[in-house]
Structures are given as structure tokens and as C-alpha cells.
Design an enzyme around this catalytic site. Sequence first.
Site, PDB file in Angstrom:
ATOM      1  N   LYS A  47       2.210  11.735 -10.295  1.00 55.36           N
ATOM      2  CA  LYS A  47       1.419  10.833 -11.137  1.00 55.36           C
ATOM      3  C   LYS A  47       2.295   9.658 -11.527  1.00 55.36           C
ATOM      4  CE  LYS A  47      -1.772  13.877 -13.569  1.00 55.36           C
ATOM      5  NZ  LYS A  47      -2.215  14.274 -14.914  1.00 55.36           N
TER       6      LYS A  47
ATOM      7  N   ARG B 119      -4.078  22.756 -12.571  1.00 57.51           N
ATOM      8  CA  ARG B 119      -3.137  21.796 -13.156  1.00 57.51           C
ATOM      9  C   ARG B 119      -3.373  21.611 -14.657  1.00 57.51           C
ATOM     10  NH1 ARG B 119      -0.415  16.580 -10.091  1.00 57.51           N
ATOM     11  NH2 ARG B 119       0.776  15.872 -11.854  1.00 57.51           N
TER      12      ARG B 119
ATOM     13  N   LYS C 115       6.298  23.698 -12.545  1.00 54.14           N
ATOM     14  CA  LYS C 115       5.467  22.507 -12.334  1.00 54.14           C
ATOM     15  C   LYS C 115       5.204  22.304 -10.839  1.00 54.14           C
ATOM     16  CE  LYS C 115       4.096  17.955 -13.414  1.00 54.14           C
ATOM     17  NZ  LYS C 115       4.141  16.769 -14.260  1.00 54.14           N
TER      18      LYS C 115
ATOM     19  N   ASN D 299      -1.502  21.111 -19.439  1.00 57.46           N
ATOM     20  CA  ASN D 299      -1.927  20.420 -20.656  1.00 57.46           C
ATOM     21  C   ASN D 299      -1.879  21.303 -21.892  1.00 57.46           C
ATOM     22  OD1 ASN D 299      -2.418  18.012 -19.363  1.00 57.46           O
ATOM     23  ND2 ASN D 299      -4.527  18.544 -18.869  1.00 57.46           N
TER      24      ASN D 299
ATOM     25  N   ARG E  97       0.816  -1.237   0.000  1.00 59.65           N
ATOM     26  CA  ARG E  97       0.000   0.000   0.000  1.00 59.65           C
ATOM     27  C   ARG E  97       0.837   1.269   0.000  1.00 59.65           C
ATOM     28  NH1 ARG E  97      -2.583  -3.234   3.453  1.00 59.65           N
ATOM     29  NH2 ARG E  97      -4.395  -4.239   2.528  1.00 59.65           N
TER      30      ARG E  97
ATOM     31  N   GLU F 287       8.763  20.610 -23.850  1.00 58.97           N
ATOM     32  CA  GLU F 287       8.017  20.805 -22.590  1.00 58.97           C
ATOM     33  C   GLU F 287       8.568  22.037 -21.862  1.00 58.97           C
ATOM     34  OE1 GLU F 287       5.299  19.238 -21.564  1.00 58.97           O
ATOM     35  OE2 GLU F 287       5.323  17.230 -22.473  1.00 58.97           O
TER      36      GLU F 287
ATOM     37  N   GLU G 150      -5.469  17.820 -10.367  1.00 58.02           N
ATOM     38  CA  GLU G 150      -5.994  18.338 -11.623  1.00 58.02           C
ATOM     39  C   GLU G 150      -7.437  18.820 -11.509  1.00 58.02           C
ATOM     40  OE1 GLU G 150      -5.656  16.869 -16.193  1.00 58.02           O
ATOM     41  OE2 GLU G 150      -4.003  16.495 -14.849  1.00 58.02           O
TER      42      GLU G 150
ATOM     43  N   HIS H 218      -1.487  19.871 -25.335  1.00 56.93           N
ATOM     44  CA  HIS H 218      -1.659  18.421 -25.216  1.00 56.93           C
ATOM     45  C   HIS H 218      -2.943  17.892 -25.858  1.00 56.93           C
ATOM     46  CE1 HIS H 218       1.858  18.733 -22.758  1.00 56.93           C
ATOM     47  NE2 HIS H 218       1.875  17.446 -22.474  1.00 56.93           N
TER      48      HIS H 218
ATOM     49  N   HIS I 280      -1.821  14.944 -27.951  1.00 62.63           N
ATOM     50  CA  HIS I 280      -2.233  13.565 -27.652  1.00 62.63           C
ATOM     51  C   HIS I 280      -2.937  12.930 -28.843  1.00 62.63           C
ATOM     52  CE1 HIS I 280      -2.214  14.126 -22.985  1.00 62.63           C
ATOM     53  NE2 HIS I 280      -1.037  13.715 -23.439  1.00 62.63           N
TER      54      HIS I 280
ATOM     55  N   HIS J  88       6.981  12.240 -27.579  1.00 61.75           N
ATOM     56  CA  HIS J  88       5.898  12.997 -26.944  1.00 61.75           C
ATOM     57  C   HIS J  88       6.041  14.508 -27.141  1.00 61.75           C
ATOM     58  CE1 HIS J  88       2.884  14.204 -24.064  1.00 61.75           C
ATOM     59  NE2 HIS J  88       3.802  14.877 -23.381  1.00 61.75           N
TER      60      HIS J  88
HETATM   61  N1  LIG Z   1       4.005  10.987 -14.638  1.00 63.44           N
HETATM   62  C1  LIG Z   1       3.861  12.094 -15.323  1.00 63.44           C
HETATM   63  O1  LIG Z   1       3.390  13.109 -14.805  1.00 63.44           O
HETATM   64  C2  LIG Z   1       4.295  12.116 -16.750  1.00 63.44           C
HETATM   65  C3  LIG Z   1       4.420  13.330 -17.423  1.00 63.44           C
HETATM   66  C4  LIG Z   1       4.881  13.324 -18.742  1.00 63.44           C
HETATM   67  C5  LIG Z   1       5.202  12.113 -19.349  1.00 63.44           C
HETATM   68  N2  LIG Z   1       5.071  10.939 -18.666  1.00 63.44           N
HETATM   69  C6  LIG Z   1       5.427   9.656 -19.280  1.00 63.44           C
HETATM   70  O2  LIG Z   1       6.816   9.677 -19.564  1.00 63.44           O
HETATM   71  C7  LIG Z   1       7.084   8.747 -20.605  1.00 63.44           C
HETATM   72  C8  LIG Z   1       8.084   9.365 -21.560  1.00 63.44           C
HETATM   73  O3  LIG Z   1       9.270   9.605 -20.853  1.00 63.44           O
HETATM   74  P1  LIG Z   1      10.656   9.964 -21.575  1.00 63.44           P
HETATM   75  O4  LIG Z   1      10.403  10.970 -22.629  1.00 63.44           O
HETATM   76  O5  LIG Z   1      11.614  10.252 -20.499  1.00 63.44           O
HETATM   77  O6  LIG Z   1      11.001   8.665 -22.377  1.00 63.44           O
HETATM   78  P2  LIG Z   1      11.666   7.261 -21.975  1.00 63.44           P
HETATM   79  O7  LIG Z   1      11.547   6.967 -20.550  1.00 63.44           O
HETATM   80  O8  LIG Z   1      11.106   6.275 -22.943  1.00 63.44           O
HETATM   81  O9  LIG Z   1      13.199   7.495 -22.311  1.00 63.44           O
HETATM   82  C9  LIG Z   1      13.571   7.799 -23.627  1.00 63.44           C
HETATM   83  C10 LIG Z   1      14.764   6.998 -24.099  1.00 63.44           C
HETATM   84  O10 LIG Z   1      15.951   7.545 -23.565  1.00 63.44           O
HETATM   85  C11 LIG Z   1      16.782   6.539 -23.013  1.00 63.44           C
HETATM   86  N3  LIG Z   1      17.524   7.161 -21.920  1.00 63.44           N
HETATM   87  C12 LIG Z   1      17.022   7.612 -20.757  1.00 63.44           C
HETATM   88  N4  LIG Z   1      17.957   8.269 -20.063  1.00 63.44           N
HETATM   89  C13 LIG Z   1      19.081   8.211 -20.797  1.00 63.44           C
HETATM   90  C14 LIG Z   1      20.372   8.755 -20.618  1.00 63.44           C
HETATM   91  N5  LIG Z   1      20.682   9.512 -19.570  1.00 63.44           N
HETATM   92  N6  LIG Z   1      21.297   8.511 -21.582  1.00 63.44           N
HETATM   93  C15 LIG Z   1      20.963   7.801 -22.683  1.00 63.44           C
HETATM   94  N7  LIG Z   1      19.750   7.293 -22.918  1.00 63.44           N
HETATM   95  C16 LIG Z   1      18.815   7.500 -21.978  1.00 63.44           C
HETATM   96  C17 LIG Z   1      15.844   5.456 -22.618  1.00 63.44           C
HETATM   97  O11 LIG Z   1      16.482   4.220 -22.629  1.00 63.44           O
HETATM   98  C18 LIG Z   1      14.757   5.540 -23.709  1.00 63.44           C
HETATM   99  O12 LIG Z   1      15.134   4.770 -24.818  1.00 63.44           O
HETATM  100  C19 LIG Z   1       5.746   8.406 -21.239  1.00 63.44           C
HETATM  101  O13 LIG Z   1       5.400   7.095 -20.872  1.00 63.44           O
HETATM  102  C20 LIG Z   1       4.782   9.400 -20.609  1.00 63.44           C
HETATM  103  O14 LIG Z   1       3.482   8.874 -20.471  1.00 63.44           O
HETATM  104  C21 LIG Z   1       4.622  10.924 -17.387  1.00 63.44           C
HETATM  105 ZN   LIG Z   2       3.623  16.389 -21.945  1.00 62.15          ZN
END
Ligand SMILES: NC(=O)c1ccc[n+]([C@@H]2O[C@H](COP(=O)([O-])OP(=O)(O)OC[C@H]3O[C@@H](n4cnc5c(N)ncnc54)[C@H](O)[C@@H]3O)[C@@H](O)[C@H]2O)c1
Ligand SMILES: [Zn+2]
Length: 365
Positions: A145, A243, A229, A247, A123, A187, A239, A250, A254, A267
Site C-alpha cells: 500500500k 487483511r 503481515k 485493522n 506507470r 503494532e 483487503e 484501528h 483512527h 499512530h
Molecule cells: N502503507 C502502509 O501499509 C502503512 C501502514 C501503516 C502506516 N502507514 C503510514 O506510515 C506513516 C507513519 O510512519 P512512521 O510511524 O514511520 O512515521 P514517520 O515516517 O513520520 O517517522 C517518524 C519520525 O521519525 C524520524 N525518523 C525516521 N527514521 C529515523 C531514524 N532511524 N532515526 C531517527 N529519526 C528517524 C522521522 O524523521 C520522523 O520525524 C503514516 O503516514 C501512516 O499513514 C502506512
Molecule cells: Zn496501524
Amino acid sequence: MNDALLTATQIDVATANQHSTILVGEGLGEHLAPLLDRHKVGQKRFVVSSPVIWRHQGERIQRAIPVEPILLPDGERFKTLASVSRIYDALIKGGADRGSAIVAVGGGVIGDTAGFAAASFLRGITLVHVPTTLLAQVDSSIGGKVGVNHPLGKNLIGAFHQPVLVAADPLCLATLPRREFRSGLYEVVKYGVIASRSLFDLLVRDTKAVLARTPSVLVPAIVESCRIKADVVSKDEREGGLRRILNFGHTIGHALEAITNYRRFRHGEAIAHGMLGAADLAAARGALSRDDQAALAGLIAKLGPLPVVNDLSIDEAMAAVRRDKKVVHGTLHYVLATGIGTTETVSDVTENELRGTLSRLGLRT
Ligand SMILES: NC(=O)c1ccc[n+]([C@@H]2O[C@H](COP(=O)([O-])OP(=O)(O)OC[C@H]3O[C@@H](n4cnc5c(N)ncnc54)[C@H](O)[C@@H]3O)[C@@H](O)[C@H]2O)c1
Ligand SMILES: [Zn+2]
């Protein structure tokens, strides 16, 4: 105390139930051990990462937290309950208890997945994020999130679970592929547009240095983004209203991701198109000046080329917008920029207006 800890910038996120500390500073990765101690993170620490990230960053992290990491396959398609289950297996086999902590070392995929495991195991156990992508440093690691995808939709399973600590080390970004880095930058542009003219101006003025990841400009840009943020999340964790400004860009973004099955765009690239769309929509209503619209378009163009949209269908994009979670009781809540640094949320955007914008973005009828 050593230099990296002394020079890091601290930002606090205070929500109703939890408090999180964000630290941004070069070299933090090497000093995680004293940091975790200072934040009273229990001694049973489980590191979650991916083989790719570990190859680049593992040595530094392992010196600070000398444990075998739990490595999950990388990529959006592994952001699943199956990956969460693998984390549970490792936690149980490793004797994790309520006092244990998960340290997520990676981008948004690893952070969201490991975060959901931390939110649900027993939990809820302590979570620490060590974000290694620009997107994770300025966005996904902040705000609590966490969650994973379901075969029928993205991010459908999740929770709110604030990390006790986010340790963002810009040195981690040195090994990030260029396209991933740029994706995160969009972003940062978003934060400028929604809340900070000075951040926006810094990106315009120092585009080259930012793209070269020069610390003297990159670090302040990350710090300002985290501040924005953190501020929004502190005021509106779940949200309710404010919040929503996060978006910005987005709604269309999206939709573009969804109709290309999350394959064409990173993204941030989809969000860049979405911001151009949101600016067009606002300018067409007279809510945003044509100068500000042009400034945003100019900055996005300066950051590099985006994947094309001209083969995508307006009808399909509209259908995706309607399916998106942002349609509440049939009305579309839309975040419009009213200037660089200011926004307004409206709920009277008509389908025709949005179709006009999609057409001007280049989508086909
Ligand atoms: N929780 C939230 O509030 C929130 C907000 C925005 C996005 N997200 C989520 O985040 C995800 C996207 O995250 P992302 O853009 O970080 O992509 P990701 O986690 O897929 O990473 C992108 C790529 O970079 C590589 N990588 C990461 N760090 C590295 C480093 N230091 N050196 C070399 N390679 C590296 C990874 O292996 C991967 O191939 C999505 O799933 C999205 O839904 C969540
Ligand atoms: Zn985003």
C-alpha cells in the site's frame, strides 16, 4: 557473501501479480549494493529520504548507494502530491527510465510517498524500501500500500505497488526517538494479539530488553511481526477479508487520531487505545476472557504512558467511526480478539456497544 547478508532472515510475500522479499538483519544498510544487485534492481537508483533521517542514516546508505538523495521535508503534513511531484521532477531531471528504481529510506511517511511515486512514474518503476522506523519495518513497508494524503482526508490517494525488496536493518532504529520506537511497538503488540501468543509472551517477558532495543529480543520480534503481515498480505493483497485482521485496534484508533487532528497521538499510541477498546468490547460480549483482556491491558501499561483520552467526546469519536472507510454499506466490520493470538471479525457491533466501550476507555459523554 558477507556476514550481514548471511545472517539476515528472509520472508517472502507472494501476491497474485508480484513477489517481494523482506530481509531483516543487522547491518543490511551497509550492504545494500550487493543486495540490490542480487535482486536485479537496475543500476539507475534514486534514493528518497528526509533531511532528519539522512543526518542519522545517510552516511551508511550513501556508502552503499553513492548518489545524491532526493530529500523531502519530513512529517505527515508533507505526505502530499506536492512531495510526489518533487520526486517526479528529480526523476525526470536525472534521466529516469523504466529500468530505474526508487529506494525509499525512511519511516512510513517517506515510504508511502516515495512508493506512490514509484507506482505512478512511467506507470510503475521498481521500488525498494529501507525502513528506518520500527513501524515501517513491521508494517508500512510490507504489503504494497502506497499513497499520500489529500487536504480533505488521510491516505485518500494511493495504489498497490509491491516493493521488490524490503531491507529492514534493526541497527537503523538506534537513533529513533523513544516515543517513535514505542509507537511502533504497539503494532508489534497488535501482531501478538491477532496471531501469535509466543510474540505476545516475548513482549511481556522481555519488556525491558525490548524497550532497550536489545537485538537478541528485538530482532526476533521484528521478524515474527513481518512474518505475520507477509502471511496475511500473501493471502489477501487487497483487503477482501483476512487483511482486515490487521485493522485490530484501528476502528477506535483512527477515530482518536481524526478527532485530535492527528496531533495528539503517534499512530501506535492511538492504536494502543483502540486495542484496549477492542478487548473491552470483546470481553463485554463474552468473546474474550477477562484474563486475556487484563494481560493485554497489563502489557500496554508496561510499555509506558499513553496520551489521555478523557477530554475527548464520545459523540465526536462515533461520528469519526462512521466516516471511516471501515463502514461498508452502513455496517461496521469490527475485529475482535477472542484470545491472545486469535481474532474474529463481526459485523453486528451496535452503536450502543461501541459507546459503552468508549465510555469505559474514559471518553466523556
Ligand atoms: N502503507 C502502509 O501499509 C502503512 C501502514 C501503516 C502506516 N502507514 C503510514 O506510515 C506513516 C507513519 O510512519 P512512521 O510511524 O514511520 O512515521 P514517520 O515516517 O513520520 O517517522 C517518524 C519520525 O521519525 C524520524 N525518523 C525516521 N527514521 C529515523 C531514524 N532511524 N532515526 C531517527 N529519526 C528517524 C522521522 O524523521 C520522523 O520525524 C503514516 O503516514 C501512516 O499513514 C502506512
Ligand atoms: Zn496501524
